[in-house]
Design a protein around this motif. Structure first.
Motif, short mmCIF file in Angstrom:
data_model
loop_
_atom_site.label_atom_id
_atom_site.label_comp_id
_atom_site.label_asym_id
_atom_site.label_seq_id
_atom_site.Cartn_x
_atom_site.Cartn_y
_atom_site.Cartn_z
N PRO A 94 0.71 -1.31 -0.18
CA PRO A 94 -0.14 -0.03 0.08
C PRO A 94 0.69 1.31 0.00
CG PRO A 94 -0.76 -1.52 1.67
CD PRO A 94 0.48 -2.20 1.36
N CYS A 95 0.30 2.38 -0.56
CA CYS A 95 0.78 3.62 -0.82
C CYS A 95 0.99 4.26 0.76
CB CYS A 95 0.19 4.64 -1.63
SG CYS A 95 0.63 6.23 -1.68
N PRO A 96 2.14 4.91 1.26
CA PRO A 96 2.45 5.41 2.18
C PRO A 96 1.18 6.66 2.60
CG PRO A 96 4.33 5.10 1.52
CD PRO A 96 3.42 4.64 0.30
N CYS A 97 1.15 7.51 1.32
CA CYS A 97 0.08 8.50 1.67
C CYS A 97 -1.31 8.16 1.23
CB CYS A 97 0.55 9.76 0.88
SG CYS A 97 0.47 9.50 -0.77
N GLY A 98 -1.41 7.09 0.92
CA GLY A 98 -2.99 6.74 0.37
C GLY A 98 -3.41 7.19 -0.94
N GLU A 99 -2.65 7.90 -1.70
CA GLU A 99 -2.89 8.60 -3.04
C GLU A 99 -2.34 7.88 -3.89
OE1 GLU A 99 -1.99 12.87 -2.53
OE2 GLU A 99 -3.11 13.17 -0.69
N HIS A 100 -1.70 7.10 -4.17
CA HIS A 100 -1.12 6.43 -5.29
C HIS A 100 -1.49 4.88 -5.34
CE1 HIS A 100 1.60 9.88 -4.40
NE2 HIS A 100 1.54 9.99 -5.73
N SER A 102 0.10 2.40 -5.24
CA SER A 102 1.02 1.35 -4.54
C SER A 102 2.40 2.09 -4.02
CB SER A 102 1.67 0.19 -5.72
OG SER A 102 2.51 1.09 -6.45
N TYR A 103 2.80 1.29 -3.09
CA TYR A 103 4.09 2.01 -2.41
C TYR A 103 5.17 2.38 -3.53
CZ TYR A 103 8.34 1.96 0.51
OH TYR A 103 9.59 2.22 1.16
N SER A 104 5.45 1.55 -4.58
CA SER A 104 6.27 1.80 -5.43
C SER A 104 6.03 3.25 -6.48
CB SER A 104 6.68 0.88 -6.57
OG SER A 104 5.35 0.06 -7.27
N GLU A 105 4.37 3.43 -6.67
CA GLU A 105 4.11 4.51 -7.38
C GLU A 105 4.19 5.82 -6.52
OE1 GLU A 105 3.21 4.95 -10.75
OE2 GLU A 105 4.41 2.77 -10.74
N HIS A 106 4.22 5.66 -5.30
CA HIS A 106 4.35 6.86 -4.11
C HIS A 106 5.67 7.41 -4.43
CE1 HIS A 106 3.98 9.08 -0.52
NE2 HIS A 106 5.35 8.72 -0.33
N PHE A 107 6.70 6.54 -4.90
CA PHE A 107 8.12 7.38 -4.96
C PHE A 107 8.43 7.55 -6.58
CE2 PHE A 107 8.27 5.00 -0.70
CZ PHE A 107 8.61 6.11 -0.12
N LEU A 108 7.77 6.76 -7.12
CA LEU A 108 8.08 6.74 -8.47
C LEU A 108 7.44 7.89 -9.25
CD1 LEU A 108 9.59 5.32 -10.99
CD2 LEU A 108 7.23 4.08 -11.44
#
Length: 530
Positions: A94-100, A102-108
């Protein structure tokens, strides 16, 4: 003296000896904030790609995000709830901020936006999608069949003996979702499936297509073959003897029948005195943050001016201004040599904004205007800069405002006082005479440039100057007897306007202020008696 050839063109010439058609690849694992250190890889790839195009190559440029790698640990920037996800593929967390998604998309995603700002436009691949689409399926079959040969290569070149249960393929457990806790127990080439057991207690079967991934040292050469990579930059850690490039080159040739790409090995970017940047240790300045404070072309220049094999020391505080100064001097050189012209050319990219206002001058203008953009534009006009492209000026002003807030050292900051500072009470008679005389001269002058202000203040030490004579008259001494120290005069200016004894470059500073304001303030200061 012979012309110097830029390192990117040297690389392109060597690559072209191997053929005219090339695929330049770069890739990073989005496990945390993608930082300035990572930027060296993508900018290096971009300039190599552009140099190939400039020399007539048929070249493509791709970026592979390693989104199917496992989360290694709970990094300092994560909360403890992520402990349950350690070992799972980044794309499945899961995304750390809940807006992406996935986790990877949060940073990518912010990194890809940053690439756009830097004028870098590769075709983007996500490793999890490539595995799920079947790009690696044939490579997985080959690796499983030739497991012992690969293990022998790894042992010979790295000096490490793979464990007895080692497999080149890591299945994703159907129960716990982890990819680093499974052991392969069998496989079916016709059905394209792999059997496994997991430390969580589960046993099961996964498809080769999307049910897991190759270990890194096998994944890399398999990727070269599957995508047709011929050129790739990578950090010095991969280039060490027995490192992943050594083993990858052998696996590519002996297992996949493919020649390893031309390597461009780069050194680390060091963050001030803190050492090499690393997402996992928290020693990091993200590219997104850096693009808030400095023009994109300067970040490109940071990488492009230095050969890849040399480390770069980067400090976003005061040394950043020196870097910007260096780039601006190079950019404003009316007769650059071929090497300098090439650096400028590679630093620029289509769509990047540029203004002729020096970054340092904008730090003065911005603070003199209190960050108000309308006032900034008025100052820019008065000082004589081109104001046709307000978008570029606004971007520069935003960069400066963010730098002042995020990284600027205290001595670089100032604020113009609305009222006469109480510190003015400490001014000497000489300083008061100077401010009064300066106000009178300004009242009878046209608008002055920064250089005019600078020269005017310094003229006070010349016995035959108007300013010197006016000061002497006010003090009741002869011009020949009076000795003036310009540094005390600058202190008087800063004290009366800022309430401190030092400040930005005085010429720029004074030209950024309304002349009527300066006249009124200097007269008030010269007459102030607490």
């Amino acid at each position: 003296m012979a012309d110097i050839t830029h390192w990117a063109d040297v690389v392109a010439d060597e690559v072209l000896e191997k053929g005219k058609k090339h695929l330049v690849a770069t890739g990073i694992t989005p496990s945390g904030h993608i930082h300035i250190g990572n930027m060296r890889e993508v900018v290096t790839a971009d300039v190599a790609y552009r140099a190939l195009l400039d020399k007539g190559a048929e070249a493509e440029f791709i970026y592979i995000a390693d989104t199917y790698d496992p989360l290694r640990k709970v990094y300092p920037f994560l909360d403890e709830s992520y402990a349950q996800h350690v070992g799972k593929p980044l794309s499945e967390i899961p995304c750390p901020c809940g807006e992406h998604k996935s986790y990877s998309e949060h940073f990518l995603e912010p990194f890809l936006v940053a690439l756009e700002h830097l004028g870098i436009h590769p075709k983007v691949y996500r490793a999890d999608e490539l595995y799920k689409q079947g790009l690696y399926t044939d490579a997985i079959k080959t690796a499983l069949v030739k497991r012992d040969e690969i293990a022998a290569i790894l042992q010979k070149l790295s000096g490490k003996t793979p464990a007895e249960e080692w497999s080149p393929f890591n299945p994703v457990c159907n129960a716990c979702g982890k990819i680093n806790t499974t052991i392969v127990t069998g496989f079916d080439l016709d059905a394209e499936t792999v059997d496994y057991t997991c430390s969580c207690g589960d046993t099961g079967t996964v498809p080769m297509t999307g049910g897991g991934k190759l270990t890194w040292r096998v994944d890399w050469p398999a990727r070269w073959k599957a995508l047709g990579v011929t050129v790739e930059p990578f950090g010095k850690d991969h280039a060490s003897k027995g490192g992943s490039y050594d083993t990858g080159r052998a696996i590519a040739k002996e297992i996949y029948g493919y020649e390893a790409p031309f390597p461009i090995v780069y050194e680390w970017i060091m963050l001030g005195k803190e050492g090499a940047m690393s997402s996992s240790t928290g020693v990091v300045v993200s590219i997104s943050d850096m693009l808030k404070v400095v023009p994109p072309e300067v970040l490109r220049y940071l990488i492009i001016r230095t050969k890849p094999e040399k480390h770069i020391r980067f400090d976003p505080a005061q040394p950043l201004l020196n870097l910007v100064d260096e780039f601006e001097r190079l950019h404003s050189n009316e007769e650059p040599g071929s090497y300098e012209s090439r650096i400028i050319e590679l630093s620029h990219a289509a769509g990047l904004c540029h203004t002729d206002i020096p970054f340092k001058h904008m730090t003065t203008i911005y603070q003199a205007a209190g960050g108000d953009f309308d006032r900034i534009i008025n100052i820019v006009k008065r000082v004589g800069y081109d104001t046709k492209n307000e978008k570029c000026i606004r971007e520069l002003a935003d960069n400066v405002g963010n730098w002042l807030e995020m990284y600027a050292p205290p001595f670089a900051k100032f604020s113009v006082k609305d009222e006469l500072p109480v510190q003015t009470a400490s001014l000497s008679d000489m300083q008061r005479a100077f401010l009064s005389s300066l106000a009178d001269i300004l009242a009878s002058s046209d608008e002055l440039s920064g250089e005019d202000y600078h020269n005017l203040v310094y003229s006070a030490k010349n016995t035959d100057s108007e300013l010197h004579k006016m000061m002497a008259t006010m003090l009741g001494v002869s011009s020949e007897e009076m000795e003036v120290a310009p540094k005390d005069l600058f202190k008087a200016i800063y004290t009366s306007v800022l309430g401190q004894q030092s400040g930005p470059k005085a010429g720029w500073f004074l030209s950024s202020m309304e002349k009527d304001f300066l006249i009124k303030r200097f007269r008030e200061a010269s007459n102030y008696r607490p």
